[in-house]
Design a protein around this motif. Structure first.
Motif, PDB file in Angstrom:
ATOM      1  N   VAL A   1      13.897   6.846  -8.704  1.00 14.21           N
ATOM      2  CA  VAL A   1      14.845   6.047  -7.938  1.00 14.21           C
ATOM      3  C   VAL A   1      14.368   4.602  -7.812  1.00 14.21           C
ATOM      4  O   VAL A   1      15.175   3.665  -7.809  1.00 14.21           O
ATOM      5  N   LEU A   2      13.063   4.393  -7.760  1.00  8.59           N
ATOM      6  CA  LEU A   2      12.560   3.016  -7.713  1.00  8.59           C
ATOM      7  C   LEU A   2      12.752   2.315  -9.049  1.00  8.59           C
ATOM      8  O   LEU A   2      12.922   1.096  -9.103  1.00  8.59           O
ATOM      9  N   GLN A   3      12.758   3.067 -10.136  1.00  6.96           N
ATOM     10  CA  GLN A   3      13.087   2.487 -11.436  1.00  6.96           C
ATOM     11  C   GLN A   3      14.566   2.101 -11.476  1.00  6.96           C
ATOM     12  O   GLN A   3      14.928   1.024 -11.959  1.00  6.96           O
ATOM     13  N   VAL A   4      15.424   2.966 -10.946  1.00  5.25           N
ATOM     14  CA  VAL A   4      16.855   2.662 -10.858  1.00  5.25           C
ATOM     15  C   VAL A   4      17.075   1.397 -10.032  1.00  5.25           C
ATOM     16  O   VAL A   4      17.882   0.533 -10.391  1.00  5.25           O
ATOM     17  N   GLU A   5      16.333   1.262  -8.946  1.00  6.29           N
ATOM     18  CA  GLU A   5      16.524   0.162  -8.006  1.00  6.29           C
ATOM     19  C   GLU A   5      16.177  -1.196  -8.606  1.00  6.29           C
ATOM     20  O   GLU A   5      16.618  -2.243  -8.100  1.00  6.29           O
ATOM     21  N   LYS A   6      15.422  -1.207  -9.706  1.00  2.09           N
ATOM     22  CA  LYS A   6      15.063  -2.472 -10.342  1.00  2.09           C
ATOM     23  C   LYS A   6      16.281  -3.187 -10.929  1.00  2.09           C
ATOM     24  O   LYS A   6      16.261  -4.401 -11.108  1.00  2.09           O
ATOM     25  N   GLU A   7      17.326  -2.423 -11.260  1.00  2.00           N
ATOM     26  CA  GLU A   7      18.575  -3.034 -11.742  1.00  2.00           C
ATOM     27  C   GLU A   7      19.466  -3.306 -10.534  1.00  2.00           C
ATOM     28  O   GLU A   7      19.920  -2.366  -9.878  1.00  2.00           O
ATOM     29  N   PRO A   8      19.733  -4.569 -10.206  1.00  5.39           N
ATOM     30  CA  PRO A   8      20.549  -4.848  -9.020  1.00  5.39           C
ATOM     31  C   PRO A   8      21.935  -4.209  -9.123  1.00  5.39           C
ATOM     32  O   PRO A   8      22.557  -4.209 -10.190  1.00  5.39           O
ATOM     33  N   VAL A   9      22.396  -3.661  -8.020  1.00  2.00           N
ATOM     34  CA  VAL A   9      23.757  -3.126  -7.961  1.00  2.00           C
ATOM     35  C   VAL A   9      24.703  -4.306  -7.756  1.00  2.00           C
ATOM     36  O   VAL A   9      24.612  -5.023  -6.759  1.00  2.00           O
TER      37      VAL A   9
ATOM     38  N   ILE B   1      22.618   1.970  -0.418  1.00  2.00           N
ATOM     39  CA  ILE B   1      23.288   3.262  -0.259  1.00  2.00           C
ATOM     40  C   ILE B   1      23.732   3.809  -1.613  1.00  2.00           C
ATOM     41  O   ILE B   1      23.650   5.025  -1.868  1.00  2.00           O
ATOM     42  N   VAL B   2      24.179   2.929  -2.495  1.00  2.00           N
ATOM     43  CA  VAL B   2      24.541   3.363  -3.854  1.00  2.00           C
ATOM     44  C   VAL B   2      23.323   3.952  -4.559  1.00  2.00           C
ATOM     45  O   VAL B   2      23.378   5.034  -5.154  1.00  2.00           O
ATOM     46  N   VAL B   3      22.204   3.242  -4.482  1.00  2.00           N
ATOM     47  CA  VAL B   3      20.978   3.702  -5.143  1.00  2.00           C
ATOM     48  C   VAL B   3      20.521   5.044  -4.564  1.00  2.00           C
ATOM     49  O   VAL B   3      20.192   5.985  -5.308  1.00  2.00           O
ATOM     50  N   MET B   4      20.519   5.163  -3.233  1.00  2.00           N
ATOM     51  CA  MET B   4      20.026   6.397  -2.622  1.00  2.00           C
ATOM     52  C   MET B   4      21.004   7.560  -2.793  1.00  2.00           C
ATOM     53  O   MET B   4      20.598   8.723  -2.748  1.00  2.00           O
ATOM     54  N   THR B   5      22.266   7.268  -3.018  1.00  2.00           N
ATOM     55  CA  THR B   5      23.190   8.355  -3.351  1.00  2.00           C
ATOM     56  C   THR B   5      22.841   8.925  -4.721  1.00  2.00           C
ATOM     57  O   THR B   5      22.903  10.147  -4.917  1.00  2.00           O
ATOM     58  N   ARG B   6      22.460   8.081  -5.664  1.00  2.00           N
ATOM     59  CA  ARG B   6      21.982   8.598  -6.952  1.00  2.00           C
ATOM     60  C   ARG B   6      20.767   9.492  -6.754  1.00  2.00           C
ATOM     61  O   ARG B   6      20.650  10.550  -7.381  1.00  2.00           O
ATOM     62  N   TYR B   7      19.862   9.069  -5.892  1.00  2.00           N
ATOM     63  CA  TYR B   7      18.665   9.864  -5.599  1.00  2.00           C
ATOM     64  C   TYR B   7      19.049  11.267  -5.143  1.00  2.00           C
ATOM     65  O   TYR B   7      18.479  12.274  -5.603  1.00  2.00           O
ATOM     66  N   LEU B   8      20.050  11.360  -4.255  1.00  2.00           N
ATOM     67  CA  LEU B   8      20.446  12.647  -3.691  1.00  2.00           C
ATOM     68  C   LEU B   8      21.274  13.471  -4.671  1.00  2.00           C
ATOM     69  O   LEU B   8      20.999  14.650  -4.892  1.00  2.00           O
ATOM     70  N   VAL B   9      22.290  12.861  -5.248  1.00  2.00           N
ATOM     71  CA  VAL B   9      23.206  13.611  -6.106  1.00  2.00           C
ATOM     72  C   VAL B   9      22.506  14.086  -7.375  1.00  2.00           C
ATOM     73  O   VAL B   9      22.723  15.204  -7.844  1.00  2.00           O
ATOM     74  N   GLU B  10      21.659  13.231  -7.950  1.00  2.00           N
ATOM     75  CA  GLU B  10      21.039  13.543  -9.233  1.00  2.00           C
ATOM     76  C   GLU B  10      19.645  14.141  -9.095  1.00  2.00           C
ATOM     77  O   GLU B  10      18.994  14.444 -10.097  1.00  2.00           O
TER      78      GLU B  10
ATOM     79  N   ARG C   1       0.814  -1.209   0.000  1.00  2.00           N
ATOM     80  CA  ARG C   1       0.000   0.000   0.000  1.00  2.00           C
ATOM     81  C   ARG C   1       0.854   1.267   0.000  1.00  2.00           C
ATOM     82  O   ARG C   1       0.588   2.215  -0.747  1.00  2.00           O
ATOM     83  N   LEU C   2       1.907   1.295   0.809  1.00  2.00           N
ATOM     84  CA  LEU C   2       2.740   2.499   0.939  1.00  2.00           C
ATOM     85  C   LEU C   2       3.792   2.611  -0.153  1.00  2.00           C
ATOM     86  O   LEU C   2       4.205   3.721  -0.509  1.00  2.00           O
ATOM     87  N   GLY C   3       4.241   1.481  -0.670  1.00  2.00           N
ATOM     88  CA  GLY C   3       5.324   1.487  -1.641  1.00  2.00           C
ATOM     89  C   GLY C   3       6.672   1.387  -0.955  1.00  2.00           C
ATOM     90  O   GLY C   3       6.838   1.767   0.207  1.00  2.00           O
ATOM     91  N   LYS C   4       7.652   0.886  -1.669  1.00  2.00           N
ATOM     92  CA  LYS C   4       8.957   0.581  -1.098  1.00  2.00           C
ATOM     93  C   LYS C   4       9.664   1.808  -0.537  1.00  2.00           C
ATOM     94  O   LYS C   4      10.378   1.726   0.459  1.00  2.00           O
ATOM     95  N   PHE C   5       9.475   2.977  -1.138  1.00  2.00           N
ATOM     96  CA  PHE C   5      10.247   4.156  -0.744  1.00  2.00           C
ATOM     97  C   PHE C   5       9.903   4.612   0.673  1.00  2.00           C
ATOM     98  O   PHE C   5      10.790   4.965   1.454  1.00  2.00           O
TER      99      PHE C   5
END
Length: 242
Positions: free
Chosen positions: A201-209, A185-194, A140-144
């Motif tokens: 960011v949830l679309q980015v997260e679909k590709e595993p780091v 942390i890698v994914v959320m750094t993209r969220y902040l920097v970009e 219901r809330l979503g991953k973020f």
């Protein structure tokens, strides 16, 4: 993101493959409710492949042009990240911890992996069976924004990372940073920097780091600009990546 815009380079890497990664993959797609990881999350070690990946990362660091080499290293306090950093830096000629004039490495708990709370150690099958209300709340809330009891949401990661990067910039303006950390942390750094949105960011997260992959930003005069994301060529060339 103004708090890191004075850095010359920002390099992030995920730790090498851990025994926890192996256990999770073995449980995924089965009927198992638990991942089978017995250690405390902070104590999960690297696998043999993970150690080889860390060494390959170190050879990549050693081959960087002098004006791209890290001037400081920040590491999550978890065993798998500490060992990744130690193994990698040992492959270079400029980062020996015994050298008082060498590369400075700091350990920072704000770089730790996301806290899972009561869901720690469970597969998605286990979450649905043991905590069906939480599974419904996540949907219901979503991953973020979903925060498991005793754990953290992805938005919570953004809060502690804003603090970390403000301090990093203040401690080393114009520096070249290497951050050894975890996939979230890698994914959320993209969220902040970009300046990404929740949906982006949830679309980015679909590709595993990938383990021991490299993500980089470089100052282009106006701020940090993306150079590469989830780059694995150094692992493929060494025969320890896919």
């Amino acid at each position: 993101m103004a708090s890191v815009n004075s850095l010359q380079w920002l390099n992030l890497t995920r730790h090498g493959e851990s025994t926890g990664n192996l256990a999770y993959r073995a449980a995924e797609g089965t009927d198992a409710e638990e991942t089978g990881i017995r250690e405390r999350d902070a104590d999960t070690p690297l696998s043999e492949l993970g150690r080889a990946q860390a060494a390959a990362l170190g050879r990549w660091l050693a081959a960087l042009p002098e004006d791209e080499r890290p001037t400081l290293v920040a590491v999550s306090p978890y065993l798998r990240t500490l060992d990744t950093a130690r193994i990698a830096l040992a492959e270079t000629s400029y980062a020996h911890p015994q050298d008082p004039d060498g590369l400075r490495m700091t350990v920072d708990e704000r770089l730790r992996d996301r806290e899972q709370g009561i869901l720690q150690g469970l597969t998605w099958v286990g979450v649905q069976r043991r905590h069906p209300d939480e599974a419904d709340r996540l949907k219901r809330l979503g991953k973020f924004y979903y925060r498991p009891p005793g754990g953290e949401s992805w938005a919570d990661l953004a809060l502690r990372l804003r603090s970390f990067y403000r301090d990093l910039e203040a401690d080393a303006p114009g520096g070249r940073a290497l951050v050894v950390t975890h996939d979230a942390i890698v994914v959320m750094t993209r969220y902040l920097v970009e300046g990404l949105t929740e949906q982006q960011v949830l679309q980015v997260e679909k590709e595993p780091v990938a383990n021991a992959s490299v993500t980089r930003w470089r100052h282009d005069g106006g701020g940090l600009s993306a150079v590469c994301y989830n780059e694995c060529a150094h692992l493929v060339n060494a025969g320890v990546g896919s």
